[in-house]
Design a protein around this motif. Structure first.
Motif, mmCIF file in Angstrom:
data_model
loop_
_atom_site.group_PDB
_atom_site.id
_atom_site.type_symbol
_atom_site.label_atom_id
_atom_site.label_comp_id
_atom_site.label_asym_id
_atom_site.label_seq_id
_atom_site.Cartn_x
_atom_site.Cartn_y
_atom_site.Cartn_z
ATOM 1 N N TYR A 4 0.854 -1.185 0.000
ATOM 2 C CA TYR A 4 0.000 0.000 0.000
ATOM 3 C C TYR A 4 0.890 1.235 0.000
ATOM 4 O O TYR A 4 2.081 1.162 0.328
ATOM 5 N N LEU A 5 0.323 2.359 -0.398
ATOM 6 C CA LEU A 5 1.064 3.612 -0.377
ATOM 7 C C LEU A 5 1.309 3.997 1.068
ATOM 8 O O LEU A 5 0.375 4.302 1.810
ATOM 9 N N GLY A 6 2.570 3.986 1.471
ATOM 10 C CA GLY A 6 2.939 4.222 2.849
ATOM 11 C C GLY A 6 3.608 5.571 3.033
ATOM 12 O O GLY A 6 3.519 6.436 2.156
ATOM 13 N N PRO A 7 4.262 5.727 4.197
ATOM 14 C CA PRO A 7 4.514 4.737 5.233
ATOM 15 C C PRO A 7 3.268 4.443 6.062
ATOM 16 O O PRO A 7 2.174 4.828 5.674
ATOM 17 N N GLU A 8 3.455 3.764 7.177
ATOM 18 C CA GLU A 8 2.314 3.404 8.015
ATOM 19 C C GLU A 8 1.577 4.664 8.466
ATOM 20 O O GLU A 8 2.182 5.681 8.776
ATOM 21 N N GLY A 9 0.235 4.549 8.471
ATOM 22 C CA GLY A 9 -0.571 5.663 8.927
ATOM 23 C C GLY A 9 -1.247 6.445 7.817
ATOM 24 O O GLY A 9 -1.747 7.540 8.064
ATOM 25 N N THR A 10 -1.281 5.893 6.597
ATOM 26 C CA THR A 10 -1.964 6.576 5.487
ATOM 27 C C THR A 10 -3.413 6.116 5.399
ATOM 28 O O THR A 10 -3.794 5.066 5.912
ATOM 29 N N PHE A 11 -4.240 6.912 4.694
ATOM 30 C CA PHE A 11 -5.606 6.493 4.420
ATOM 31 C C PHE A 11 -5.616 5.239 3.544
ATOM 32 O O PHE A 11 -6.549 4.440 3.627
ATOM 33 N N THR A 12 -4.595 5.074 2.719
ATOM 34 C CA THR A 12 -4.523 3.883 1.878
ATOM 35 C C THR A 12 -4.355 2.637 2.730
ATOM 36 O O THR A 12 -4.966 1.592 2.454
ATOM 37 N N GLU A 13 -3.547 2.727 3.784
ATOM 38 C CA GLU A 13 -3.428 1.591 4.703
ATOM 39 C C GLU A 13 -4.768 1.320 5.376
ATOM 40 O O GLU A 13 -5.186 0.157 5.520
ATOM 41 N N LEU A 14 -5.458 2.390 5.754
ATOM 42 C CA LEU A 14 -6.759 2.241 6.396
ATOM 43 C C LEU A 14 -7.738 1.541 5.456
ATOM 44 O O LEU A 14 -8.490 0.653 5.866
ATOM 45 N N ALA A 15 -7.727 1.934 4.170
ATOM 46 C CA ALA A 15 -8.611 1.297 3.194
ATOM 47 C C ALA A 15 -8.265 -0.176 3.021
ATOM 48 O O ALA A 15 -9.159 -1.030 2.925
#
Length: 421
Positions: free
Chosen positions: A26-37
């Motif tokens: 996923y598009l990071g680093p950790e803590g992005t909306f992409t990780e959330l999705a």
């Protein structure tokens, strides 16, 4: 309101995974909306999740087989198409989209503990985030300098490491980087949502043909700049076979353009197949990203034949959705509805203000030319049903709200782009 962070445990308490274990980027680093999705997907539970610095890096991991699929943002309802993702899809080897996720986004201003707003001289975030909070920043920290970042989480890291004073990010990123949430809900437009695509190699793990397909996407390069291909794109939009197709162009960064097209339906539908064939005929090099379920119809991601849990529909028959999946999707729909209602209320207030200004200077109640433009815009984006949505919206604006007397239609729905960043 704090953004809920879906859990993604290493393994369910039962010790059994509801899906075959996969690897995702996923598009990071950790803590992005992409990780959330990505974490909102049931199939990501118990899977290895790898942050990537850019969309190009994420798709490179997929191409090498280091991960099975990558989640990337592709479009935001306020800021528009995510150019980096579209360029990466055009430049990468063949990719197919497995599914999409639509996720509401709320932004917060994150600072190091003890930093007051008066001491914020630099603010960092993804350019799309900057577009969505430009008005708030101009009002609250007008002298602050904007520093674009590859992601909002990277902006949070910069704040943590003292490279800038504040970050625009999801409030859930604060704990990850030891920051304080100074303000929440700083976006200028309520109801913004971002669309994400889960991309994989054709024929790779988890790429079985979906039970249903609601959308087909294509991407390709054009030799001329976006401002020089407007005639071609406008001609495509006017073609009777392509009126339901959404077409967007971005610069490829090298003097050319990238065209991204969304067609309603899968290619098993004659109308969709005809539209795809026509697009590829008119735009040589345009390649399909496949047909896939839209966010409203999300089946399973290649379930194992040896699953321990029976999956049934609400009616009791087998289906691609477990009851937990249906409940989760309904919660997402409810959240989107709340955002939509809030946005509609904002739109009605703006309509009234424009109407007061126009009638106060002797202008007419209705701008018929703008109404035609609005109907066309909704039809371009939503297909045949978009015209009905536009008409209902126009009628609501003509007739007031909650029993108020008619105010007329504002004849305008798009605000000028913000000056920041």
């Amino acid at each position: 309101m704090r953004t809920p962070v879906p859990d993604n445990p290493a393994r369910p308490a039962s010790g059994r995974l509801p899906y075959p274990e996969r690897r995702f980027a996923y598009l990071g680093p950790e803590g992005t909306f992409t990780e959330l999705a990505l974490r909102s997907l049931s199939e990501a539970a118990g899977s290895a999740l790898a942050p990537a610095a850019t969309a190009v890096d994420a798709l490179a991991l997929v191409s090498r087989g280091a991960v099975d699929a990558a989640m990337l943002p592709v479009h935001n309802t306020v800021a528009g198409v995510v150019a980096d993702t579209v360029r990466a899809l055009a430049e990468s080897p063949a990719m197919t989209v497995l599914r999409e996720v639509v996720f509401p986004v709320d932004f917060a201003l994150l600072v190091r503990p003890g930093t007051p707003l008066a001491r914020v001289g630099t603010v960092s975030g993804h350019p799309h985030a900057g577009t969505q909070v430009a008005g708030w920043l101009d009002r609250r920290v007008p002298r602050a300098r904007w520093i674009p970042a590859p992601s909002n989480a990277e902006a949070a890291r910069r704040v943590r490491d003292g490279e800038c004073d504040a970050a625009v990010a999801g409030d859930f990123a604060a704990a990850q980087y030891g920051l304080k949430v100074l303000f929440t809900g700083i976006q200028d437009t309520a109801g913004a949502a971002t669309r994400f695509l889960l991309c994989a190699r054709p024929g790779g793990p988890g790429t079985r043909h979906p039970a249903r397909a609601d959308r087909t996407s294509l991407v390709g390069r054009l030799p001329d700049r976006p401002e020089d291909v407007g005639g071609l794109v406008d001609g495509l939009r006017r073609h009777p076979f392509l009126r339901a197709v959404s077409l967007r162009t971005v610069s490829d960064g090298r003097g050319g353009s990238v065209l991204f097209a969304d067609c309603p339906g899968g290619t098993d539908r004659p109308a969709t197949a005809r539209a795809v064939g026509l697009l590829r005929l008119r735009v040589p090099g345009l390649r399909s990203l496949g047909s896939y379920p839209s966010a409203a119809h999300v089946p399973s991601y290649e379930r194992s034949k040896t699953m321990d849990t029976e999956i049934t529909s609400e009616a009791g028959g087998p289906t691609g959705l477990a009851s937990g999946d249906i409940a989760r999707l309904r919660e997402q729909i409810d959240a989107l509805d709340r955002f939509l209602i809030g946005t509609l209320k904002q739109r009605l207030e703006t309509s009234r203000e424009i109407q007061r200004i126009r009638t106060g200077s002797g202008g007419s109640h209705v701008d018929s030319g703008r109404e035609v433009s609005i109907r066309g815009r909704y039809t371009d984006e939503l297909g045949e049903g978009g015209a009905g949505v536009a008409e209902a919206l126009l009628e609501m604006c003509r007739g007031g709200h909650r029993g108020e007397p008619p105010t007329g239609h504002d004849g305008d729905t798009v605000a000028p782009p913000p000056s920041r960043p």
